[in-house]
Every structure is written in C-alpha cells, then in structure tokens.
Design an enzyme around this catalytic site. Structure first.
Site, mmCIF file in Angstrom:
data_model
loop_
_atom_site.group_PDB
_atom_site.id
_atom_site.type_symbol
_atom_site.label_atom_id
_atom_site.label_comp_id
_atom_site.label_asym_id
_atom_site.label_seq_id
_atom_site.Cartn_x
_atom_site.Cartn_y
_atom_site.Cartn_z
ATOM 1 N N SER A 263 43.059 48.774 41.863
ATOM 2 C CA SER A 263 44.158 48.566 42.796
ATOM 3 C C SER A 263 45.301 47.930 42.030
ATOM 4 C CB SER A 263 43.714 47.625 43.903
ATOM 5 O OG SER A 263 43.398 46.362 43.343
ATOM 6 N N LYS A 264 46.430 47.857 42.679
ATOM 7 C CA LYS A 264 47.579 47.239 42.034
ATOM 8 C C LYS A 264 47.235 45.804 41.644
ATOM 9 C CE LYS A 264 52.423 46.395 42.094
ATOM 10 N NZ LYS A 264 52.242 45.906 40.725
ATOM 11 N N ARG A 265 46.522 45.119 42.550
ATOM 12 C CA ARG A 265 46.226 43.717 42.297
ATOM 13 C C ARG A 265 45.232 43.538 41.144
ATOM 14 N NH1 ARG A 265 44.047 39.593 45.819
ATOM 15 N NH2 ARG A 265 43.218 41.247 47.117
#
Ligand code: GLU
Length: 494
Positions: A263-265
């Site tokens: 994910s982006k995170r």
C-alpha cells in the site's frame, strides 16, 4: 491452447482518477496491453470517475502520461475517442440510469431509503456481520418491505434513496471461471444486495463497470485480485441483464517486502516509491520498469529475465500468470535498471545525469561528463548516481580514514606518490596504459610492490579505496588534476 491462438481480444485498463497511477496499476495495464497487442486486438483506456468524493484533478493526465512514459499506447480512450465513446464514466450517466430503470422494471432492483444512521444501527445490532441481503432486506426501509403507496410518498417527498440489486433468494450458486484461479463458485447467500445507483444519481463502480464492459464489447477483464470479491456481483448483473459476461483474470496480489499488501503507507515506510511518476522522476529507465513489472506475477516458463516491450508482446501468455502473491523488490528493479543502463550510450547517460551533477557542481559540462559515464556505467544503478562520484568533479577534500590507516605507509607512501607525480608530469603521453607502465616502473625503482603504490595513488586522487579501474580513472581525471592531487595528498598525509 496458447494465447497466440486467441482471437483478437478487446481489453481495457479502467483506472479511477483518485490519484497518481500506482505501480501495481501499471502492471495491470501492462498485461492488458500485452494481450491486446499479441492478438491484434484493442486496448482501451476507460476512466472510472463516478466516485466524485475521491476524484482528484489531474489524476487522469498523470495516468495517461505514465502509460505513455513506458510506451504503452491505447486504441480507444477519452483523449482519442473510438467507436464506443465516451470513455469517461461521468459522461455516460444517462446510460447507467436507463439500465437501472430497466432493472427496476424487470424486478432485479429496488429502491432503498435507509439513512446512514439506520444502516449503522443495523450493523451494530448484527455485530458488524450485517449484510443487506435476502435475509435482512425485509427488516429495512425499501421498496420491497414498504407498501407501494408509502414508497411513492417517500419518493415524492424527496426522500433520498439508492437503488440496490436484488440478489435472488434461491437458485444456483454464482459460478465463473477465472483464467488465473480456475472455477469459482459462490453461494447466493454470500452475495449482498449491492448498491447500483447512489443517492447523488451516480452509478456505483459495480454497475458502471458491468454496463461499460458490455457496451465496449470487452472480451477479457484482467484486473487486480482485490476485485475478485466483486466479481460474483458482476456475474449476477450480467445474468439479470441477459448479457454474456466477459472472461475474468484476477492478478496476483503485490506484497510489500515486509509482508502485507504493498500500500502507499507500507511502501512509504520502506522508501519504496508507489507512483509511476516517482519512478520517472528518480530516473528509472522505463524499459526496466516494464521488464520488472512483467515478471511480477507472470513467468515466461524458463529462466529468461530480460524482455523489452515488443518481446513481451510475443512471449506473454495468460496461462503463465500466477495466482500466488508476489513480493515487490526494489533491489530487483534496480538490477533491471542497471541492465538497461549498461547499453545506454554514454552520451545519453551523461545527458540524463547532467542536471543532477550540475546541481552539485555547476561548472561541469556535458563533454566532461561523457567519459565519466562511460567509465562508471557498470557501477551505477541510475544515471543520476554519477553525481555521487564527486572526485570526478572536484579534488578530494578528505581521505577515507580507514583506507589511509591501512594503505598509506608513513615511512614511504608520500615519497612514492611524489615520484609518481613527477613521472606522470613528464610523460610524453597520458593514457591508461602509459599510466600503468609508469606506476610499475616507479614501484620497481623504489623496490616495492606495485600494490604499495596503487592504493596510495587511488586514495590521493579519489579520496577513496574503491572505484573503477585506477588507470582509466586517472585518464578521465586528466593530467593536471592527477599531478596536483598526488602532490597535495603527499603533503597532507606526509
Ligand atoms: N476502477 C477500478 C480500479 O480503479 C477498475 C477495476 C476493474 O478493472 O474492474 O481499479
């Protein structure tokens, strides 16, 4: 059956413009593109922009630029039109409303007036296991549970409502064949009454996606695994509308190196860029990005690793898409980048790196950078890495301490280095071969091994103990710099 025997497919990449194109999205686009080109079919770009809350201005342009950057062109799309235009869902809302009307009339859909508070309360009461489905719908406020005159009253009073799909109470399970995962069968009671039309009059993803795939005559839906749970809903919609469903292929999940979805995170934490634009800005070669992504969930059946886009068009096959999650490795991508970097002409590498080099050393010219690029290409992962080798652009300010401790002998290194400086200064020519001969002669004359001089010379001229071939490095540095640096180091290190 091999894919080369497939009739021309019609496939689409259908991103939602909710941000910059994600690297995983580019992989989805790539597999669609490859199948289209391999079969002489069509690759469509469709913008799924019905979620107005998540719409991001400029995202569509970013998606298009990212696809172009890697050399993927599309045959039909919002920018270029085509026989099934428009290709932006926000421009097709009348069509979705017509279909909803049709589903209402045929008894496959109903109006639901439940407020957010009512839905929340139902969820809480059911301990979050709530599903709006055949089992619960009669307890909710909708056109199936309320008397007809009450429904009419609510509509006329302007009560907001959504339109939901009515999943049949009983019947055969939903079955479909996923080209990657095989046969999938889901009992009807596991599918909920999805919203088709939101209270703002916009369709949901499910409805618009199915209507468009039908209208655009899509033959194969190739998309990320996260859409697998939605597929039974889609299959039921095709059934209700009397349409043939396309073939489905759900791609493997891309995992972060520390596990879990990339994910982006999770990627940010590991310093992994997630947006295609970031890869472009860092200086990745688009060929490396394509090559790397192609092998992230597909394999050619042998251990070949290097593929250009046209080579992938020939080699790709749906049968070799894997269903097991794949781990994203920035190291592997950097390795591919190095592979392509090595056959990029030195002139091009230097031109790519010039801005980064000039940011640190404003006086460096393209001409001066070309031999550096030529010499260092084996040792860099990105063109911009050339800027890290400061010693090509300025005299070393400090000398590697551990290297000096180990290699610089206080009793004789300075004298040897000075003798070498004299020889280099007086030499009739200045090239790697001459420089090596002179060094060996200097060492011989002093009665020491060549290594006793090689290491101090490298420290003196570059400040470090490692690098490309020493004599080629000296040749690139040029006679003035070499002589000056040798003498300075002899003075400073003594
Ligand atoms: N709009 C969806 C997305 O953003 C498309 C999913 C599909 O390909 O059906 O990924």
């Amino acid at each position: 059956m091999s894919d080369s025997a497939l009739a021309p497919v019609r496939v689409r990449f259908a991103p939602s413009p909710t941000g910059s194109l994600h690297i995983g999205g580019l992989r989805t686009a790539l597999y669609n593109y490859l199948l289209a080109r391999q079969t002489g079919g069509a690759f469509l770009l469709r913008i799924e922009d019905t979620d107005r809350d998540r719409f991001v201005e400029g995202a569509e342009a970013d998606i298009q630029e990212s696809l172009r950057w890697v050399g993927m062109d599309w045959d039909e799309g919002p920018d270029r039109g085509g026989p099934r235009a428009p290709y932006r869902q926000s421009e097709r809302t009348d069509r979705y409303r017509d279909i909803v009307q049709q589903l209402l009339e045929s008894g496959h859909a109903y109006l639901a007036f439940d407020t957010k508070e009512e839905l929340d309360a139902a969820r809480t009461a059911a301990g979050d296991a709530f599903a709006y489905d055949a089992a619960s719908r009669m307890t909710m406020r909708n056109s199936l549970s309320l008397p007809a005159d009450e429904v009419q009253r609510l509509v006329e009073a302007g009560m907001p409502y959504v339109v939901r799909f009515k999943v049949p109470e009983r019947g055969e399970p939903v079955v479909f064949t996923d080209l990657v995962r095989g046969d999938v069968s889901i009992p009807l009671d596991r599918v909920d009454d999805q919203v088709l039309l939101k209270s703002d009059g916009f369709p949901t993803y499910h409805l618009a996606n199915v209507v468009d795939d039908h209208d655009m005559q899509i033959t194969h839906v190739i998309r990320g695994e996260e859409w697998l749970p939605s597929t039974p809903k889609h299959v039921l919609l095709y059934r209700a509308l009397g349409w043939d469903a396309p073939q489905f292929a759900h791609l493997s999940l891309i995992l972060s190196p520390t596990g879990g979805k990339l994910s982006k995170r999770s990627a940010d934490k590991l310093g992994i860029p997630v947006n295609v634009a970031q890869y472009r800005d860092v200086g990745y070669d688009p060929r490396a990005v394509v090559n790397f992504l192609a092998l992230l969930g597909w394999n050619p059946g042998d251990d070949r690793e290097r593929f250009t886009l046209p080579e992938l068009v020939d080699a790709f096959s749906l049968e070799r898409l894997g269903d097991a999650p794949v781990t994203f490795s920035l190291d592997k991508l950097a390795w591919f980048n190095g592979l392509y970097l090595r056959d990029t002409p030195a002139e091009d590498l230097a031109a790519m790196a010039l801005p980064a080099v000039q940011a640190k050393h404003p006086d460096v010219t393209l001409d001066a950078l070309v031999p550096v690029a030529d010499l260092m290409r084996e040792r860099i992962a990105f063109a911009n890495d050339l800027a890290d080798f400061d010693y090509f652009f300025e005299d070393p300010a400090v000398y590697d301490e551990a290297g000096v401790a180990k290699r610089w002998k206080p009793e004789h290194s300075a004298a040897l280095v000075r003798a070498y400086a004299d020889a280099v200064e007086a030499a009739p020519s200045f090239d790697a071969e001459t420089l090596e001969t002179l060094l060996r002669q200097t060492a011989d004359a002093a009665g020491v091994k060549a290594a006793d001089l090689i290491h101090p010379v490298r420290i003196a001229t570059t400040g470090t103990t490692a690098g490309a071939s020493l004599f080629h490095t000296l040749e690139v540095l040029g006679r003035d710099a070499v002589v000056r640096r040798l003498r300075t180091a002899a003075d400073r290190l003594g």
